[in-house]
Write a protein that holds these residues in place. Structure first.
Motif, mmCIF file in Angstrom:
data_model
loop_
_atom_site.group_PDB
_atom_site.id
_atom_site.type_symbol
_atom_site.label_atom_id
_atom_site.label_comp_id
_atom_site.label_asym_id
_atom_site.label_seq_id
_atom_site.Cartn_x
_atom_site.Cartn_y
_atom_site.Cartn_z
ATOM 1 N N PRO A 47 37.452 -22.964 -6.544
ATOM 2 C CA PRO A 47 36.367 -23.934 -6.775
ATOM 3 C C PRO A 47 35.499 -24.195 -5.545
ATOM 4 O O PRO A 47 34.274 -24.270 -5.655
ATOM 5 N N LEU A 48 36.129 -24.326 -4.363
ATOM 6 C CA LEU A 48 35.339 -24.660 -3.171
ATOM 7 C C LEU A 48 34.388 -23.516 -2.818
ATOM 8 O O LEU A 48 33.186 -23.740 -2.574
ATOM 9 N N THR A 49 34.916 -22.291 -2.801
ATOM 10 C CA THR A 49 34.070 -21.134 -2.493
ATOM 11 C C THR A 49 32.952 -20.981 -3.512
ATOM 12 O O THR A 49 31.784 -20.730 -3.161
ATOM 13 N N SER A 50 33.308 -21.152 -4.791
ATOM 14 C CA SER A 50 32.297 -21.002 -5.844
ATOM 15 C C SER A 50 31.219 -22.079 -5.734
ATOM 16 O O SER A 50 30.017 -21.790 -5.848
ATOM 17 N N LEU A 51 31.637 -23.330 -5.487
ATOM 18 C CA LEU A 51 30.657 -24.417 -5.392
ATOM 19 C C LEU A 51 29.727 -24.241 -4.199
ATOM 20 O O LEU A 51 28.517 -24.510 -4.288
ATOM 21 N N LEU A 52 30.290 -23.796 -3.066
ATOM 22 C CA LEU A 52 29.447 -23.583 -1.889
ATOM 23 C C LEU A 52 28.409 -22.487 -2.152
ATOM 24 O O LEU A 52 27.236 -22.619 -1.783
ATOM 25 N N THR A 53 28.857 -21.411 -2.791
ATOM 26 C CA THR A 53 27.917 -20.331 -3.116
ATOM 27 C C THR A 53 26.837 -20.822 -4.066
ATOM 28 O O THR A 53 25.638 -20.550 -3.880
ATOM 29 N N MET A 54 27.242 -21.552 -5.108
ATOM 30 C CA MET A 54 26.259 -22.081 -6.059
ATOM 31 C C MET A 54 25.282 -23.030 -5.380
ATOM 32 O O MET A 54 24.076 -23.021 -5.681
ATOM 33 N N ALA A 55 25.784 -23.865 -4.447
ATOM 34 C CA ALA A 55 24.904 -24.813 -3.750
ATOM 35 C C ALA A 55 23.874 -24.074 -2.904
ATOM 36 O O ALA A 55 22.684 -24.431 -2.895
ATOM 37 N N VAL A 56 24.328 -23.037 -2.184
ATOM 38 C CA VAL A 56 23.394 -22.254 -1.363
ATOM 39 C C VAL A 56 22.330 -21.594 -2.232
ATOM 40 O O VAL A 56 21.130 -21.621 -1.918
ATOM 41 N N LEU A 57 22.765 -21.024 -3.348
ATOM 42 C CA LEU A 57 21.811 -20.378 -4.258
ATOM 43 C C LEU A 57 20.842 -21.404 -4.860
ATOM 44 O O LEU A 57 19.633 -21.156 -4.950
ATOM 45 N N GLY A 58 21.373 -22.562 -5.261
ATOM 46 C CA GLY A 58 20.526 -23.599 -5.868
ATOM 47 C C GLY A 58 19.483 -24.129 -4.902
ATOM 48 O O GLY A 58 18.308 -24.289 -5.256
ATOM 49 N N ILE A 59 19.892 -24.397 -3.665
ATOM 50 C CA ILE A 59 18.946 -24.899 -2.665
ATOM 51 C C ILE A 59 17.905 -23.834 -2.329
ATOM 52 O O ILE A 59 16.723 -24.138 -2.141
ATOM 53 N N SER A 60 18.345 -22.581 -2.271
ATOM 54 C CA SER A 60 17.393 -21.493 -1.992
ATOM 55 C C SER A 60 16.335 -21.398 -3.084
ATOM 56 O O SER A 60 15.169 -21.098 -2.803
ATOM 57 N N LEU A 61 16.716 -21.644 -4.328
ATOM 58 C CA LEU A 61 15.748 -21.584 -5.428
ATOM 59 C C LEU A 61 14.887 -22.840 -5.517
ATOM 60 O O LEU A 61 13.749 -22.785 -5.989
ATOM 61 N N SER A 62 15.417 -23.977 -5.069
ATOM 62 C CA SER A 62 14.692 -25.239 -5.246
ATOM 63 C C SER A 62 13.463 -25.333 -4.352
ATOM 64 O O SER A 62 12.445 -25.907 -4.764
ATOM 65 N N LEU A 63 13.520 -24.781 -3.137
ATOM 66 C CA LEU A 63 12.395 -24.927 -2.216
ATOM 67 C C LEU A 63 11.118 -24.275 -2.742
ATOM 68 O O LEU A 63 10.070 -24.941 -2.817
ATOM 69 N N PRO A 64 11.125 -22.979 -3.123
ATOM 70 C CA PRO A 64 9.876 -22.420 -3.670
ATOM 71 C C PRO A 64 9.457 -23.083 -4.978
ATOM 72 O O PRO A 64 8.265 -23.161 -5.272
ATOM 73 N N THR A 65 10.456 -23.582 -5.758
ATOM 74 C CA THR A 65 10.101 -24.262 -7.004
ATOM 75 C C THR A 65 9.368 -25.565 -6.728
ATOM 76 O O THR A 65 8.378 -25.903 -7.395
ATOM 77 N N VAL A 66 9.830 -26.324 -5.718
ATOM 78 C CA VAL A 66 9.140 -27.571 -5.351
ATOM 79 C C VAL A 66 7.717 -27.273 -4.907
ATOM 80 O O VAL A 66 6.755 -27.960 -5.307
ATOM 81 N N LEU A 67 7.546 -26.250 -4.085
ATOM 82 C CA LEU A 67 6.204 -25.899 -3.620
ATOM 83 C C LEU A 67 5.308 -25.505 -4.791
ATOM 84 O O LEU A 67 4.140 -25.893 -4.854
ATOM 85 N N ALA A 68 5.869 -24.728 -5.725
ATOM 86 C CA ALA A 68 5.076 -24.309 -6.890
ATOM 87 C C ALA A 68 4.663 -25.514 -7.735
ATOM 88 O O ALA A 68 3.522 -25.589 -8.221
ATOM 89 N N VAL A 69 5.573 -26.483 -7.913
ATOM 90 C CA VAL A 69 5.243 -27.678 -8.702
ATOM 91 C C VAL A 69 4.181 -28.517 -7.995
ATOM 92 O O VAL A 69 3.270 -29.061 -8.629
ATOM 93 N N LEU A 70 4.259 -28.611 -6.660
ATOM 94 C CA LEU A 70 3.249 -29.375 -5.926
ATOM 95 C C LEU A 70 1.878 -28.715 -6.026
ATOM 96 O O LEU A 70 0.857 -29.404 -6.154
ATOM 97 N N VAL A 71 1.846 -27.389 -5.978
ATOM 98 C CA VAL A 71 0.574 -26.682 -6.127
ATOM 99 C C VAL A 71 0.003 -26.928 -7.520
ATOM 100 O O VAL A 71 -1.203 -27.157 -7.684
#
Length: 317
Positions: free
Chosen positions: A36-60
């Protein structure tokens, strides 16, 4: 054995194929649950990596709506000479109403301007200590519909500022031009950041799947010894990539929603000074579906690349 399988009806073989996929689908989820810990850390890294360009796209996207929202009610304020005669004022209003670029003209006397300023600012009480009203009379000019584009508004403002009796012309769209330039830069930055983070998502997923293959290499050798095909062995790792993609998209959507709620609160006070009730819009259903599909596709691609690279290197001894 294979001959017997070939003699089975096509429908039964198809159902067996589907059952095998469903079994691997949920078995891969169980593999993630066991770490669980390894999986959650990987998912968190992937989620944060996807959230940044998505936030920028929504602001545009919201910036485009802001520009559209403020283009319609744009007006030009003409601050008049305080000593302007009644005759000249009437002549000026008549001249403005005769121009094809002008839709409506509204006159505000110096007293009206002072009353508006008291109502809209925090310095209303301080003005009562002044002997004279410092504000000039104002003509509010609402351009015609066909002259509400940014470039035409700027030319009209310049034209009106040169009229006799006009001290200064102010166009409320000027700050919007700065916002437009800022959003254009932000859009370019969003594409650059998106390209970098898309690569990061693929690499993180590929590395995670590589470690999973390494941990199970003895099991994989045994499976190959008993005749398991590469496709059969590959399947649970690809489904693990899909689970990573789904969970990353949920984390990214949560991060984007939280950031937009925070931005919206900070923006509300600013836009209220322009008598607007504008609010930020989040992801639409189609945009959310695009984000989920992109996340799943990228993580599946990372898993596929890793499996192709490392699975063939493991052979029975």
């Amino acid at each position: 054995m294979s001959l017997g399988a070939d003699k089975q009806p096509l429908g039964r073989r198809f159902m067996a194929y589907l059952q095998s996929h469903f079994r691997h689908l949920f078995a891969s989820l169980g593999e993630l649950w066991r770490l669980p810990l390894t999986s959650l850390l990987t998912m968190a890294v992937l989620g944060i990596s996807l959230s940044l360009p998505t936030v920028l796209a929504v602001l545009v996207k919201n910036s485009a709506q802001v520009q559209q929202h403020w283009t319609d009610p744009t007006e030009i304020s003409l601050f008049l000479d305080a000593g302007l005669s009644e005759q000249r004022l009437a002549s000026l209003q008549s001249q403005l109403r005769g121009m094809e670029e002008v839709g409506q003209v509204e006159y505000l006397s110096a007293d009206d301007s002072l009353a508006d300023f008291k109502a809209m600012s925090q310095f209303g009480e301080a003005l009562q200590y002044l002997d004279d009203n410092p504000l000039p009379p104002v003509l509010r000019v609402l351009p015609s519909l066909q002259y509400r584009e940014v470039e035409r508004l700027q030319r009209l403002k310049q034209k009106l500022s040169e009229l006799n009796g006009v001290e200064m012309a102010r166009l409320d769209l000027e700050w919007l031009l700065q916002l437009k330039a800022l959003m254009a830069s932000l859009s370019k930055m969003a594409w650059g950041v998106a390209a970098l983070l898309i690569g990061a998502v693929v690499l993180v997923t590929a590395n995670t799947i590589r470690m999973a293959i390494t941990q199970r290499q003895d099991e994989i050798r045994v499976m190959k010894l008993v005749g398991a095909t590469n496709g059969f062995i590959r399947r649970p790792f690809l489904y693990a990539g899909i689970w990573y993609g789904l969970s990353a998209s949920v984390i990214a959507w949560t991060c984007v929603s939280a950031v937009l709620i925070w931005f919206d609160g900070a923006l509300a006070e600013f836009v209220s000074s322009y008598q607007s009730n504008f609010r930020l819009e989040g992801l639409s259903l189609s945009e959310l579906g695009t984000m989920i599909g992109t996340s799943v596709l990228l993580c599946w691609l990372g898993a596929w690349l890793s499996v192709q690279r490392h699975l063939t290197a493991i052979e029975p001894q």
